[in-house]
Design an enzyme around this catalytic site. Structure first.
Site: not given
Ligand code: ATP
Ligand code: MG
Length: 442
Positions: A66, A68, A149
């Protein structure tokens, strides 16, 4: 990689800018809907970029799941710009902009370690246990990059200039196929221990080398997973085992001491799991490679089988009927496991159906066999029977019979069913100890 110069940041918060000639991403590789969203935001005077896994995937030449978008527009400002936007999320609101089947997730830049960087926790209630977390706060572009992260997950792409914006030296890491946590690894893992699992997942899935400081603390910090809610761990398990790399991921989890935190006490030596488990994991990967459907119910059925079978054998020895014994043992195993990883009911139901159908394969004669073939979960249970053969070679003939009976035409099938050995499934049920292998150590 060519030698086109990249501009170095001039101030602390200026990103490294990587031009198209260097990174090679083409606009046409990006979802046109994501491009539309970014264009509209930028025309309205906001900053907006593609962010996260999609840029990493484009650079690594894998297909992004996807696209984002991150922006400095607030959720309300996003909603005002897009009629097709819906605000979601409890703790941190973000916008879903819908274009038919595609949803573009648009999140406002945020700062601070929030303990759970996952953006799509719309209907998940995250209890933070003992972990120290800060409230979500809006932040700058640079802060938004740094709260992510891994460096490879923090790149931004500006379609207007076709440049990559890199606040964390992630571009070099992607190019060198290196997995590196942003910031100080020990505190980043403590902030959100799920990152331990994500490290294993990205390393395997993207075939990356873990940078030593990122790898170093994992084994000793693994017990921190204790504090993660079982429902969040379940979501993570799906990503770990249903992305086409289940078997190497399993091995990495064992090596990194993460597996026993998810499934404690299942196998005496997790490095030597039951053959059935290995086969189930490999089988899952193969099905995904072939575009066939997979269910976590099947995998859980395999993970817990040894425990379920051992307990069911005990119950049978105490006089229970095989199917009921499996149902009871299965329920017990699922309840025990749910303390760590909560399997959704629809999947635990599948696992139980698979287990409980196993003794029914022994009854091939007559109506029972026909009924079994017509069961909704027959195919999964049959696949499971095939997996059992490796450890229980005495089932080979039975499994072959069930393979054959599915392949022949109706008439032949009826013949097979009528001439099949009674297999304990005659007209009247005899209760006699079944000829079953005692549960082996593995
Ligand atoms: P995948 O392709 O497997 O979905 P992804 O990178 O898109 O990988 P997501 O879990 O969808 O991973 O998360 C989207 C982005 O949100 C990540 O790229 C990362 O920047 C950020 N993120 C997700 N989880 C965390 C976390 N636990 N801590 C910090 N940042 C996170
Ligand atoms: Mg994603």
């Amino acid at each position: 990689m060519n030698s086109t110069p990249v501009s170095r940041p001039t101030t602390g918060s200026d990103p490294l800018i990587v031009p198209r000639t260097e990174h090679g991403i083409q606009r046409r590789q990006v979802s046109t809907n994501a491009l539309k969203v970014i264009e509209r935001l930028q025309e309205a005077g906001f900053d907006a970029y593609l962010v996260g896994g999609c840029i990493r995937d484009l650079l690594l030449e894998t297909r992004p799941k996807d696209f984002d978008v991150a922006t400095n527009a607030t959720p309300e400002e996003i909603r005002e710009l897009f009629r097709n936007a819906r605000l979601i999320g409890r703790r941190f609101r973000l916008a879903h902009v819908r274009f038919g089947r595609e949803i573009i997730e648009v999140a406002t830049f945020r700062g601070g370690g929030d303990g759970d960087g996952d953006d799509d926790d719309a209907d998940r209630v995250v209890e933070d246990g003992g972990r120290v977390t800060r409230d979500n706060v809006f932040g700058t572009e640079a802060e938004d990059a740094r709260r992510r992260d891994f460096t490879i997950n923090a790149l931004m792409y500006d379609p207007a200039t076709e440049t990559i914006r890199d606040h964390v030296d992630g571009y070099a890491d992607v190019r060198q196929r290196r997995l590196r946590l942003i910031g100080e690894p020990v505190s980043r893992y403590r902030e959100d221990p799920v990152r331990l699992l994500r490290a294993a997942r990205f390393m395997v899935k993207l075939d990356l080398a873990m940078e030593p400081q990122t790898a170093g603390p994992i084994v000793s910090m693994a017990p921190l997973l204790e504090g993660i809610p079982p429902s969040r761990l379940f979501d993570e398990i799906l990503k770990l085992f249903l992305s086409g790399h289940a078997w190497p991921t399993y091995q990495a989890l064992v090596r990194l001491a993460l597996w026993p935190e998810l499934f404690p006490g299942l196998f005496p030596d997790p490095a030597q799991p039951p053959k059935l488990v290995e086969n189930a994991l490999k089988n899952t990967d193969q099905r995904i490679a072939e575009g066939l459907p997979v269910t976590p119910g099947f995998l859980f059925a395999a993970f817990l089988w040894q425990r379920v079978k051992a307990r069911a054998d005990e119950l049978v020895a105490a006089g229970a009927a095989p199917v009921e014994a499996l149902a009871e043992a299965g329920e017990e195993a699922i309840v025990a496991q749910a303390r760590k990883v909560a399997l959704h009911r629809r999947f635990s139901t599948i696992a139980k159906e698979i287990w409980c159908m196993q003794p029914r394969f022994e009854k091939r004669r007559g109506k029972r066999a026909v009924r079994l073939i017509n069961e909704r979960r027959f195919r999964a249970a049959y696949d499971f029977l095939l997996l059992r053969v490796d450890e229980e070679p005495e089932l080979a003939e039975l499994a072959q019979w069930w393979t054959d009976v599915q392949e022949v035409d109706h008439e032949e099938r009826m013949k097979m069913i009528h001439s099949a050995p009674a297999g304990g499934g005659g007209k009247k049920r005899r209760r006699r100890p079944r000829k079953r292998k005692t549960p082996s150590a593995q």
